[in-house]
Design an enzyme around this catalytic site. Sequence first.
Site, mmCIF file in Angstrom:
data_model
loop_
_atom_site.group_PDB
_atom_site.id
_atom_site.type_symbol
_atom_site.label_atom_id
_atom_site.label_comp_id
_atom_site.label_asym_id
_atom_site.label_seq_id
_atom_site.Cartn_x
_atom_site.Cartn_y
_atom_site.Cartn_z
ATOM 1 N N CYS A 58 0.841 -1.207 0.000
ATOM 2 C CA CYS A 58 0.000 0.000 0.000
ATOM 3 C C CYS A 58 0.871 1.250 0.000
ATOM 4 O O CYS A 58 1.826 1.348 0.779
ATOM 5 C CB CYS A 58 -0.897 -0.009 1.245
ATOM 6 S SG CYS A 58 -1.985 1.415 1.344
ATOM 7 N N CYS A 64 0.365 6.053 7.238
ATOM 8 C CA CYS A 64 -0.892 5.621 7.872
ATOM 9 C C CYS A 64 -0.623 4.663 9.026
ATOM 10 O O CYS A 64 0.264 3.819 8.935
ATOM 11 C CB CYS A 64 -1.749 4.927 6.804
ATOM 12 S SG CYS A 64 -3.254 4.199 7.458
ATOM 13 N N CYS A 67 -2.078 -0.020 9.312
ATOM 14 C CA CYS A 67 -1.375 -1.306 9.197
ATOM 15 C C CYS A 67 0.003 -1.186 9.849
ATOM 16 O O CYS A 67 0.636 -0.142 9.765
ATOM 17 C CB CYS A 67 -1.182 -1.680 7.728
ATOM 18 S SG CYS A 67 -2.726 -2.091 6.899
ATOM 19 N N GLN A 241 -18.356 -9.125 12.163
ATOM 20 C CA GLN A 241 -16.994 -9.564 11.852
ATOM 21 C C GLN A 241 -16.444 -8.668 10.742
ATOM 22 O O GLN A 241 -17.190 -8.214 9.871
ATOM 23 C CB GLN A 241 -16.995 -11.036 11.446
ATOM 24 C CG GLN A 241 -17.480 -11.975 12.550
ATOM 25 C CD GLN A 241 -16.563 -11.988 13.783
ATOM 26 O OE1 GLN A 241 -15.394 -11.623 13.711
ATOM 27 N NE2 GLN A 241 -17.110 -12.405 14.920
ATOM 28 N N PHE A 268 -22.431 -14.309 24.154
ATOM 29 C CA PHE A 268 -21.910 -13.082 23.529
ATOM 30 C C PHE A 268 -22.254 -13.154 22.034
ATOM 31 O O PHE A 268 -21.377 -13.065 21.163
ATOM 32 C CB PHE A 268 -20.389 -12.951 23.723
ATOM 33 C CG PHE A 268 -19.944 -12.923 25.159
ATOM 34 C CD1 PHE A 268 -19.898 -11.728 25.857
ATOM 35 C CD2 PHE A 268 -19.575 -14.090 25.833
ATOM 36 C CE1 PHE A 268 -19.481 -11.684 27.188
ATOM 37 C CE2 PHE A 268 -19.160 -14.065 27.154
ATOM 38 C CZ PHE A 268 -19.108 -12.862 27.827
ATOM 39 N N GLU A 288 -26.691 -12.078 25.021
ATOM 40 C CA GLU A 288 -25.867 -10.933 24.609
ATOM 41 C C GLU A 288 -26.251 -9.745 25.497
ATOM 42 O O GLU A 288 -27.372 -9.678 25.996
ATOM 43 C CB GLU A 288 -26.151 -10.691 23.103
ATOM 44 C CG GLU A 288 -25.974 -9.319 22.536
ATOM 45 C CD GLU A 288 -24.527 -8.841 22.520
ATOM 46 O OE1 GLU A 288 -23.636 -9.614 22.166
ATOM 47 O OE2 GLU A 288 -24.316 -7.670 22.903
ATOM 48 N N ASP A 336 -17.986 -16.189 22.276
ATOM 49 C CA ASP A 336 -17.186 -15.239 21.493
ATOM 50 C C ASP A 336 -17.147 -13.903 22.243
ATOM 51 O O ASP A 336 -17.785 -12.935 21.839
ATOM 52 C CB ASP A 336 -17.825 -15.076 20.105
ATOM 53 C CG ASP A 336 -17.063 -14.093 19.229
ATOM 54 O OD1 ASP A 336 -15.926 -13.729 19.559
ATOM 55 O OD2 ASP A 336 -17.626 -13.705 18.180
ATOM 56 N N CYS A 362 -10.675 -12.681 20.339
ATOM 57 C CA CYS A 362 -9.847 -11.693 19.646
ATOM 58 C C CYS A 362 -8.691 -11.261 20.542
ATOM 59 O O CYS A 362 -8.048 -10.248 20.258
ATOM 60 C CB CYS A 362 -10.691 -10.484 19.225
ATOM 61 S SG CYS A 362 -11.578 -9.741 20.580
HETATM 62 C C1 SAM Z 1 -16.567 -10.172 19.778
HETATM 63 S S1 SAM Z 1 -18.245 -9.680 19.785
HETATM 64 C C2 SAM Z 1 -18.989 -11.128 19.138
HETATM 65 C C3 SAM Z 1 -20.382 -10.985 18.612
HETATM 66 C C4 SAM Z 1 -20.891 -12.140 17.760
HETATM 67 N N1 SAM Z 1 -20.556 -13.433 18.308
HETATM 68 C C5 SAM Z 1 -20.421 -12.026 16.326
HETATM 69 O O1 SAM Z 1 -19.562 -12.820 15.915
HETATM 70 O O2 SAM Z 1 -20.903 -11.152 15.605
HETATM 71 C C6 SAM Z 1 -18.592 -9.685 21.489
HETATM 72 C C7 SAM Z 1 -20.012 -9.396 21.865
HETATM 73 O O3 SAM Z 1 -20.089 -9.409 23.292
HETATM 74 C C8 SAM Z 1 -21.032 -8.433 23.693
HETATM 75 N N2 SAM Z 1 -20.711 -8.111 25.101
HETATM 76 C C9 SAM Z 1 -19.708 -7.322 25.566
HETATM 77 N N3 SAM Z 1 -19.722 -7.310 26.909
HETATM 78 C C10 SAM Z 1 -20.756 -8.101 27.292
HETATM 79 C C11 SAM Z 1 -21.282 -8.484 28.564
HETATM 80 N N4 SAM Z 1 -20.730 -8.054 29.694
HETATM 81 N N5 SAM Z 1 -22.345 -9.315 28.593
HETATM 82 C C12 SAM Z 1 -22.893 -9.769 27.459
HETATM 83 N N6 SAM Z 1 -22.449 -9.433 26.217
HETATM 84 C C13 SAM Z 1 -21.396 -8.608 26.147
HETATM 85 C C14 SAM Z 1 -20.836 -7.300 22.712
HETATM 86 O O4 SAM Z 1 -21.985 -6.487 22.644
HETATM 87 C C15 SAM Z 1 -20.555 -8.057 21.410
HETATM 88 O O5 SAM Z 1 -21.742 -8.270 20.690
#
Ligand code: SAM
Length: 405
Positions: A58, A64, A67, A241, A268, A288, A336, A362
């Site tokens: 790039c 920037c 990256c 994602q 989550f 969630e 997740d 992550c």
């Molecule tokens: C890494 S994202 C994953 C979302 C989903 N699995 C996806 O792949 O699109 C983490 C998720 O955890 C939720 N989250 C964060 N803190 C939380 C909590 N204390 N209790 C419940 N959910 C939570 C966020 O709103 C978010 O949607």
Amino acid sequence: MTQIEITRLGHHGDGIAVGPIFAAKTLPGEIVEGDITGDRIVSPSIVTPSPDRVKPPCVHFKACGGCALQHASDDFVANWKSDVVRTALSHQGIDVPISSVFTSPNQSRRRATFAGRRTKKGVLVGLHGRASGTLVPVPNCVLMTQKIMNGLPAFEDLVQIGGSRRVEMAITVTDSDAGLDVSVVDGKELDMELRSDLAGVVRKYGIIRLSWNGDEVVQETRPFLSFGRARLVPPPGAFLQATRHGEQSLIALMKEAVSGAERVVDLFSGCGTFALPMAEFAEVHAVEGEKAMLNSLSEAWKTASGLKPVTVATRDLFRQPLLPDELNKFDAAIIDPPRAGALAQTGELAKSKLQSIGFVSCNPVTFGRDAKTLVEAGFAIDWLHVVDQFRWSPHVEIAAKFSRT
Ligand SMILES: C[S@@+](CC[C@H](N)C(=O)[O-])C[C@H]1O[C@@H](n2cnc3c(N)ncnc32)[C@H](O)[C@@H]1O
């Protein structure tokens, strides 16, 4: 001028020599020289390059901050990310092979946040420079989808009419299946005139939805993303994602992790990235913290045909994790969590009778901590993959399957 030899990369992708002395955009084994300020060579010149050094793809890479690793070969980046995961796990006494690295292609990032502000001469829209507040225009970015790049003139117009010279606007854009979905934060206060001007920009450039400081200003068409038979209309700015490639890789891996299960709990769950595809073959309960995301998930499920039942619950899983009695109603779990991990929830998963868990993370450090809780409770890691949808950044994602031994 001092010469140093880079011995390793740090968590932000900077080269590190004994000291420690940091030098950005350098690689292990390289001899670099420059003036040391504090603990850093700010502008290192490369005396002896690494065989892993490549020409950055790039043109914006130098300025920037988006990256950090474009000067390294693809193999080097994949191996380095794998090492980051291996190291985090070994600190917890876990040794597991990394099966593969799924790297998203160029121009596949479908979600990005640009910064924008007015200037004396006009407007500036771009990404921040490395560790600086400088805004760098990135018209030839190789990371984002072409549709997002085509939207840059529209974002400039949004800043022109709704931005200021003092406060930077954040412009989050999602390349949805129906077109660009844009959400602006820290724009000027909305009034009738601004609303009408913004509507003009939306029409001119074909943006399909614009949210301004949390208010939906215009929705020409409903933005949606397809998940198998379901069409999800996410709330403005909701978590998704980062690339379609990464999302599809994670979905395939989570399907494999819970295969054979008739009832799956998705912890989550966000808007249902996993819940909706899993509902093709299993009943799913999605939990969630954000109600708006669950409303979108429920709506997507209601309007799709042929899916198994999906129920949802808004719950803070840090404070009120699902307890073993609740978890034992399911055959398998997907989890997740955000970067902080899922300390409380993995503690309860460990006490439950669940046999299989698909884990997406992550953050290798919190993943290592949570994996240790599960391993100590009798789970083994069947497989673990690295999913690199934040290409050339130091971010690392993990997908793993845990089973009771
Ligand atoms: C890494 S994202 C994953 C979302 C989903 N699995 C996806 O792949 O699109 C983490 C998720 O955890 C939720 N989250 C964060 N803190 C939380 C909590 N204390 N209790 C419940 N959910 C939570 C966020 O709103 C978010 O949607």
